[in-house]
Write a protein that holds these residues in place. Structure first.
Motif, PDB file in Angstrom:
ATOM      1  N   GLN A 148       2.166   1.704  -3.842  1.00 10.09           N
ATOM      2  CA  GLN A 148       1.287   1.544  -4.994  1.00 10.09           C
ATOM      3  C   GLN A 148       1.313   2.756  -5.922  1.00 10.09           C
TER       4      GLN A 148
ATOM      5  N   ASP B 244       0.814  -1.222   0.000  1.00 10.65           N
ATOM      6  CA  ASP B 244       0.000   0.000   0.000  1.00 10.65           C
ATOM      7  C   ASP B 244       0.842   1.264   0.000  1.00 10.65           C
TER       8      ASP B 244
ATOM      9  N   PHE C  26      -7.604  -0.229  -9.135  1.00 17.80           N
ATOM     10  CA  PHE C  26      -6.900   0.820  -8.405  1.00 17.80           C
ATOM     11  C   PHE C  26      -7.589   2.178  -8.549  1.00 17.80           C
TER      12      PHE C  26
ATOM     13  N   SER D 165      -9.291   3.120  -5.277  1.00 19.92           N
ATOM     14  CA  SER D 165      -8.477   3.189  -4.066  1.00 19.92           C
ATOM     15  C   SER D 165      -8.886   4.381  -3.191  1.00 19.92           C
TER      16      SER D 165
END
Length: 365
Positions: free
Chosen positions: A274, A271, A302, A305
């Motif tokens: 990313q 995380d 993604f 996110s």
């Protein structure tokens, strides 16, 4: 062929450890792999990679395995030793004379080369064997590099490199890198700057320089890439600028270094990394969308996110891939007010994720 001295074997022909046949000298593939090691294939189906130093056994294993899998990295990483393939090592290989030197010294030279062999199981070999045969046919014999000297200018000082980066004048650095590889090390040092624009300029120029160096010395650039990856994985080192530099190098010489892309993907599970990883992959996708297009559906999630930077750089990546299948997901971000930084040709600007997504969707129409 073998030679003996008072009953002691001095040299012998290299043989496959699986079938016992004499093998051909390893050759250079037209498409480079990460470490640029020469490879070969035995008629029994075994393949091998040559580590001339004997210090990079792990890298030789990867080279042999990927070559044996027809350059299919996804297949290579899915295989298990003993279950899917067997491995063996032949030491004291002299690549100059194509001989095994048990004593480790020959013609006044220390012989420490290693041949790493991989033998895939029959069901896998049936799929990859034809591709291996075709690649070996296109491979070329190893040729000694020319030793002709060329006059060169004195190397740039650290201060000069820094000044050229700050003023965004890449050409003197590129020219200096061709004859003085230390210049790339001086550029790498600048990747740790807290100044975002300066750091990104250093990464971009490092990619330019590495692209030129790779023409004559791809091994030097491979070592640079390994150092950059190490700086990311080493918790005691700073990874500032490493993702950007890796992306700049691969995007300019994907023909040589695309094999490093799977290493980038491994950081998507973290995380904390990313956003940097998606940004790097997006840079590669801008110049070589063809080698990343098949992973499109992996990147789409993604966009949802909770981290704005992850959403933003995922959007740019999908835009560079021309991923029309992500259009509806991108439309949901058009009102996203969060800003992200975008670097391009020495300039650093800020745009909202909404603006970025709007432009991408419009270009897809």
């Amino acid at each position: 062929m073998s030679a003996n001295f008072f009953g002691r074997e001095l040299v012998r022909e290299p043989r496959c450890p699986f079938c016992g046949n004499v093998i051909e000298p390893p050759k250079e593939l037209p498409v480079k792999m990460p470490r640029d090691m020469p490879v070969g294939a035995c008629p029994c189906g075994a393949v091998y990679a040559c580590d001339v130093t004997g210090h990079n056994i792990g890298a030789a294993m990867i080279e042999a395995l990927v070559f044996g899998c027809g350059m299919d990295w996804d297949l290579a990483w899915s295989l298990l030793p003993q279950e899917d393939y067997l491995e063996n090592i032949v030491e004291h290989y002299d690549i100059v004379n194509h001989l095994i030197v048990p004593g480790g010294v020959y013609e006044g030279r220390r012989i420490s080369g290693t041949l790493f062999f991989i033998r895939l199981q029959e069901d896998i070999l049936e799929v990859t064997e034809e591709g291996i045969r075709k690649r070996i046919q296109k491979a070329r014999p190893i040729e000694p590099k020319p030793t002709t000297e060329r006059k060169s200018k004195p190397p740039l000082s650290k201060k000069q490199v820094e000044e050229f980066v700050r003023s965004y004048k890449p050409q003197p650095i590129i020219e200096a890198s061709k004859t003085h590889h230390q210049t790339m090390n001086n550029l790498q040092r600048l990747l740790y700057s807290p100044d975002d624009r300066f750091r990104m300029r250093a990464a971009e120029i490092l990619g330019m320089a590495a692209s030129e160096v790779a023409e004559d010395n791809p091994e030097a650039v491979s070592r640079l890439l390994q150092r950059l990856f190490t700086s990311i994985t080493d918790t005691a080192a700073s990874s500032w600028g490493a993702f950007e530099a890796i992306a700049e190098i691969i995007s300019r010489r994907a023909d040589l270094f695309a094999g490093y892309i799977p290493q980038l993907f491994s950081f998507l599970a973290d995380d904390t990394r990313q956003a940097d990883c998606l940004k790097a992959v997006g840079t590669i996708a801008k110049s070589r969308p063809d080698i990343l297009r098949r992973y499109t559906f992996y990147f789409i999630p993604f966009l949802q996110s909770p981290k704005a930077s992850v959403r933003g750089y995922a959007a740019i990546l999908l835009g560079n891939l021309g991923a029309k299948e992500a259009r509806e997901d991108l439309k949901k971000l058009i009102n996203d007010p969060n800003p992200i930084q975008i670097y391009d040709n020495g300039s650093l600007k800020e745009k909202t994720i909404g603006q970025v997504s709007h432009d991408i969707v419009k270009n897809m129409e």
